[in-house]
Motif scaffolding. Structure first.
Motif, PDB file in Angstrom:
ATOM      1  N   ALA A 175     -19.968 -43.693  19.693  1.00 22.16           N
ATOM      2  CA  ALA A 175     -20.819 -42.579  19.202  1.00 22.16           C
ATOM      3  C   ALA A 175     -22.062 -43.299  18.254  1.00 22.16           C
ATOM      4  N   VAL A 176     -23.268 -42.587  18.517  1.00 20.38           N
ATOM      5  CA  VAL A 176     -24.310 -43.146  17.473  1.00 20.38           C
ATOM      6  C   VAL A 176     -24.526 -42.099  16.508  1.00 20.38           C
ATOM      7  N   HIS A 177     -23.841 -40.965  16.416  1.00 23.85           N
ATOM      8  CA  HIS A 177     -24.078 -39.950  15.332  1.00 23.85           C
ATOM      9  C   HIS A 177     -22.534 -39.009  15.441  1.00 23.85           C
ATOM     10  N   PRO A 178     -22.332 -38.840  14.115  1.00 24.43           N
ATOM     11  CA  PRO A 178     -20.925 -38.009  13.827  1.00 24.43           C
ATOM     12  C   PRO A 178     -20.931 -36.658  14.858  1.00 24.43           C
ATOM     13  N   ASP A 179     -22.187 -36.159  15.119  1.00 25.11           N
ATOM     14  CA  ASP A 179     -22.192 -34.744  15.789  1.00 25.11           C
ATOM     15  C   ASP A 179     -21.528 -34.998  17.042  1.00 25.11           C
ATOM     16  N   GLU A 180     -21.755 -36.420  17.749  1.00 28.97           N
ATOM     17  CA  GLU A 180     -21.323 -36.520  19.145  1.00 28.97           C
ATOM     18  C   GLU A 180     -19.730 -36.389  19.037  1.00 28.97           C
ATOM     19  N   VAL A 181     -18.900 -36.855  17.853  1.00 32.11           N
ATOM     20  CA  VAL A 181     -17.612 -36.572  17.525  1.00 32.11           C
ATOM     21  C   VAL A 181     -17.023 -35.136  17.527  1.00 32.11           C
ATOM     22  N   ALA A 182     -18.062 -34.531  16.720  1.00 32.40           N
ATOM     23  CA  ALA A 182     -17.723 -33.047  16.504  1.00 32.40           C
ATOM     24  C   ALA A 182     -17.781 -32.061  17.742  1.00 32.40           C
ATOM     25  N   ALA A 183     -18.678 -32.582  18.649  1.00 33.98           N
ATOM     26  CA  ALA A 183     -18.555 -31.846  19.980  1.00 33.98           C
ATOM     27  C   ALA A 183     -17.383 -32.235  20.729  1.00 33.98           C
ATOM     28  N   LEU A 184     -17.099 -33.415  20.492  1.00 28.36           N
ATOM     29  CA  LEU A 184     -15.716 -33.732  21.564  1.00 28.36           C
ATOM     30  C   LEU A 184     -14.788 -32.859  20.893  1.00 28.36           C
ATOM     31  N   LEU A 185     -14.352 -32.961  19.543  1.00 30.18           N
ATOM     32  CA  LEU A 185     -13.285 -32.305  18.974  1.00 30.18           C
ATOM     33  C   LEU A 185     -13.417 -30.601  19.290  1.00 30.18           C
ATOM     34  N   GLU A 186     -14.582 -29.917  19.283  1.00 31.71           N
ATOM     35  CA  GLU A 186     -14.906 -28.540  19.577  1.00 31.71           C
ATOM     36  C   GLU A 186     -14.588 -28.423  21.002  1.00 31.71           C
ATOM     37  N   SER A 187     -15.101 -29.165  21.970  1.00 28.17           N
ATOM     38  CA  SER A 187     -14.633 -29.114  23.534  1.00 28.17           C
ATOM     39  C   SER A 187     -13.434 -29.197  23.618  1.00 28.17           C
ATOM     40  N   ASP A 188     -12.677 -29.792  22.748  1.00 26.35           N
ATOM     41  CA  ASP A 188     -11.200 -29.777  23.051  1.00 26.35           C
ATOM     42  C   ASP A 188     -10.337 -28.719  22.349  1.00 26.35           C
ATOM     43  N   GLY A 189     -10.996 -27.787  21.878  1.00 27.09           N
ATOM     44  CA  GLY A 189     -10.457 -26.529  21.364  1.00 27.09           C
ATOM     45  C   GLY A 189      -9.839 -26.692  20.226  1.00 27.09           C
ATOM     46  N   MET A 190     -10.387 -27.396  19.102  1.00 27.18           N
ATOM     47  CA  MET A 190      -9.875 -27.521  17.859  1.00 27.18           C
ATOM     48  C   MET A 190     -10.634 -26.576  17.040  1.00 27.18           C
ATOM     49  N   THR A 191      -9.908 -25.443  16.391  1.00 23.53           N
ATOM     50  CA  THR A 191     -10.709 -24.600  15.603  1.00 23.53           C
ATOM     51  C   THR A 191     -10.509 -25.042  14.012  1.00 23.53           C
ATOM     52  N   ASP A 192     -11.649 -24.441  13.322  1.00 24.34           N
ATOM     53  CA  ASP A 192     -11.527 -24.841  11.837  1.00 24.34           C
ATOM     54  C   ASP A 192     -10.239 -24.521  11.103  1.00 24.34           C
ATOM     55  N   ASP A 193      -9.424 -23.632  11.619  1.00 25.47           N
ATOM     56  CA  ASP A 193      -8.033 -23.184  10.735  1.00 25.47           C
ATOM     57  C   ASP A 193      -7.233 -24.514  11.048  1.00 25.47           C
ATOM     58  N   HIS A 194      -6.955 -24.761  12.466  1.00 25.30           N
ATOM     59  CA  HIS A 194      -6.226 -25.825  12.849  1.00 25.30           C
ATOM     60  C   HIS A 194      -6.832 -27.311  12.196  1.00 25.30           C
ATOM     61  N   ILE A 195      -7.908 -27.505  11.951  1.00 25.12           N
ATOM     62  CA  ILE A 195      -8.305 -28.734  11.344  1.00 25.12           C
ATOM     63  C   ILE A 195      -7.978 -28.781   9.903  1.00 25.12           C
ATOM     64  N   ARG A 196      -8.259 -27.448   9.240  1.00 21.20           N
ATOM     65  CA  ARG A 196      -8.061 -27.391   7.798  1.00 21.20           C
ATOM     66  C   ARG A 196      -6.376 -27.654   7.591  1.00 21.20           C
ATOM     67  N   LEU A 197      -5.296 -26.929   8.272  1.00 19.75           N
ATOM     68  CA  LEU A 197      -4.157 -27.252   8.001  1.00 19.75           C
ATOM     69  C   LEU A 197      -3.207 -28.708   8.696  1.00 19.75           C
ATOM     70  N   THR A 198      -4.006 -29.080   9.729  1.00 15.40           N
ATOM     71  CA  THR A 198      -3.389 -30.249  10.215  1.00 15.40           C
ATOM     72  C   THR A 198      -4.153 -31.787   9.629  1.00 15.40           C
ATOM     73  N   TYR A 199      -5.424 -31.630   9.384  1.00 19.31           N
ATOM     74  CA  TYR A 199      -6.084 -33.021   8.659  1.00 19.31           C
ATOM     75  C   TYR A 199      -6.739 -32.709   7.239  1.00 19.31           C
ATOM     76  N   GLY A 200      -6.506 -31.567   6.884  1.00 21.16           N
ATOM     77  CA  GLY A 200      -7.165 -31.028   5.396  1.00 21.16           C
ATOM     78  C   GLY A 200      -8.593 -31.479   5.175  1.00 21.16           C
ATOM     79  N   ARG A 201      -9.536 -31.158   6.322  1.00 18.19           N
ATOM     80  CA  ARG A 201     -10.962 -31.124   6.151  1.00 18.19           C
ATOM     81  C   ARG A 201     -11.363 -29.700   6.421  1.00 18.19           C
ATOM     82  N   ALA A 202     -12.746 -29.481   6.134  1.00 17.31           N
ATOM     83  CA  ALA A 202     -13.061 -28.139   5.988  1.00 17.31           C
ATOM     84  C   ALA A 202     -13.495 -27.554   7.572  1.00 17.31           C
ATOM     85  N   ASP A 203     -13.815 -28.536   8.372  1.00 16.21           N
ATOM     86  CA  ASP A 203     -14.342 -28.038   9.680  1.00 16.21           C
ATOM     87  C   ASP A 203     -14.398 -29.162  10.447  1.00 16.21           C
ATOM     88  N   SER A 204     -14.920 -29.031  11.748  1.00 13.63           N
ATOM     89  CA  SER A 204     -15.229 -29.957  12.700  1.00 13.63           C
ATOM     90  C   SER A 204     -15.953 -31.114  12.513  1.00 13.63           C
TER      91      SER A 204
END
Length: 481
Positions: free
Chosen positions: A60-89
């Motif tokens: 990847a050449v930018h974090p937005d590419e990674v965020a697009a991958l996470l969102e396309s795979d169905g990760m919601t912000d609630d799941h990210i906060r519970l599982t990884y302790g981060r605010a959003d994708s």
């Protein structure tokens, strides 16, 4: 995707997943200190996720590419906060991007073979786009009649109505067939063309007959043949049979003597029928795979997804038509011929832009460098297309007997229309067809309502499409395949 990143949320009553905690700095050990196992630290799920998608994040050449991958795979912000302790994708993507070292694969070696095979293929397509114009030269004396409506020659209204109907229908049909080809199902693409080509020909014929006035019957009959040819040509072009279509158009070369001498009516009709018959027979032969039962087993892509492509065909066709309005008949026809012939080099430059962008995506390590490289490639490709367009316009002027030399305002108007067409085709190639279709239709509607505003409308369309292109195509995520 082959491996899902999604972790199902815990069931009711189950313990919540452990949220990673910062590791404590170890105190300096003394000789008397005993080794105490560290049982207080939970494993960091971010390490496991980074390992799973390491290859994608490294390229990847930018974090937005990674965020697009996470969102396309169905990760919601609630799941990210519970599982990884981060605010959003986006926060999670930034952490993953920072953890993984950049590793861009080397550019693929160019395929073996002559370097200009792709250019020759695109030039061939440009030629088969333009040669059907000779049919109008052959048929012109047969269509001559009383003064037509709206200040146009007799028979023009049914011809234009049938042509526009064919453009819309066949552009949408082409998109649907190309979608099947992209899925690797050529028989299904042939079946889509088989079921869609004939209704398109009937639609063009019906519209031409419906708008024909008394005395315009010859033009309506010619429009019916035009609709049938458009259907056959769509089949051959989509299935990659450009050489076969070129062979079917050879009889139209008999129009060349018609520029200087009057040909018998029977010869004109014979040449037109020979070309039309050859195109229809060749299209029928290549559609045989569509008759296989295996091609009918899947529902296919939604038909509504092809509608914007049809609308873009209508808008771009109207822009090309208006490019020939406002000048002498010969000069206007020369502009239309130049635009039609330029579609071959335009396709090649679109492929060049796509290839160069993918190469930069693999070799550059920052989003800023990628934006600069893509912008430079865009300017070079667009400038190359406009240079080809002007050269073709001048060549047509030299080759056409009695054609006036194009004035500077006419060349400027031609360049604006060419810019709008090429940028619209580029956006269409990257899936942003709805915006391109909207801009082209608005510009064509403005030119139709107020012909004097033609250059202003074309300039506005070119500017709007340039802005859309710069906003959409400088993002690395737009070029991921």
């Amino acid at each position: 995707m082959s491996g899902s990143l999604w972790l199902k949320p815990p069931k009711e009553g189950a313990a919540l997943p452990a949220i990673p905690r910062p590791r404590r700095e170890e105190a300096p050990k003394t000789p008397d200190a005993k080794e105490v196992p560290d049982t207080d630290l939970a494993p960091d799920p971010l390490d496991e996720l980074a390992g799973r998608i390491d290859g994608f994040v490294a390229a990847a050449v930018h974090p937005d590419e990674v965020a697009a991958l996470l969102e396309s795979d169905g990760m919601t912000d609630d799941h990210i906060r519970l599982t990884y302790g981060r605010a959003d994708s986006f926060a999670l993507a930034e952490d993953l991007y920072a953890r993984v070292e950049r590793r861009h694969p080397a550019p693929q070696a160019p395929p073996a073979g002559p370097r200009f095979d792709g250019l020759a293929h695109c030039l061939l397509r440009g030629l088969v786009f333009a040669l059907p114009g000779l049919a109008y030269v052959l048929a012109a004396p047969l269509l001559a009649g009383e003064q037509g409506r709206y200040g146009l020659p007799g028979g023009t209204v049914p011809l234009l109505a049938g042509a526009f109907t064919g453009w819309v229908w066949n552009q949408a049909l082409s998109h649907r067939a190309y979608t099947w080809l992209g899925l690797g199902d050529r028989p299904a693409a042939a079946r889509a063309l088989l079921t869609g080509a004939l209704p398109g020909a009937l639609a063009g014929t019906g519209v031409a007959l419906a708008v024909a006035a008394p005395g315009e019957t010859p033009a309506a009959v010619f429009a019916a043949g035009q609709a049938l040819y458009l259907a056959a040509a769509t089949v051959l072009l989509v299935l990659g049979r450009e050489r076969a279509l070129l062979g079917a158009l050879v009889p139209l070369a008999g129009a060349l003597p018609a520029f200087r001498w009057d040909l018998p009516g029977s010869l004109r009709i014979g040449l037109l029928l020979a070309s039309l018959t050859a195109a229809v027979v060749l299209a029928a032969l290549v559609l045989r795979p569509g008759l296989r039962r295996a091609a009918a087993g899947r529902g296919g892509p939604p038909r509504a997804a092809s509608l914007p492509y049809g609308l873009f065909g209508l808008g771009s066709g109207l822009l090309v038509l208006h490019a020939g309005v406002g000048a002498t008949p010969v000069g206007g026809a020369g502009a239309v011929v130049a635009l039609t012939l330029s579609m071959g080099p335009a396709e090649w430059l679109l492929h060049r832009f796509r290839g160069e962008s993918l190469t930069r995506l693999r070799t550059l390590t920052t989003a800023r460098a990628f934006r600069r490289a893509v912008t430079g490639t865009l300017v070079l490709c667009l400038g190359g297309y406009l240079t080809v367009l002007v050269s073709l316009a001048l060549a047509v002027t030299l080759a056409w007997p009695g054609a006036p030399w194009p004035t500077l305002p006419r060349l400027l108007a031609l360049l604006l229309v060419g810019t709008a067409l090429w940028l619209g085709l580029l956006l269409q190639a990257f899936g942003a067809v709805l915006g391109a279709a909207t801009v082209c239709l608005l510009a064509a509607a403005a030119q139709t309502a107020l012909p004097a505003a033609g250059p202003v409308a074309a300039g506005g369309a070119a500017a709007a499409l340039a802005v859309l292109t710069c906003v959409l195509l400088v993002r690395p995520t737009a070029h991921r395949v």
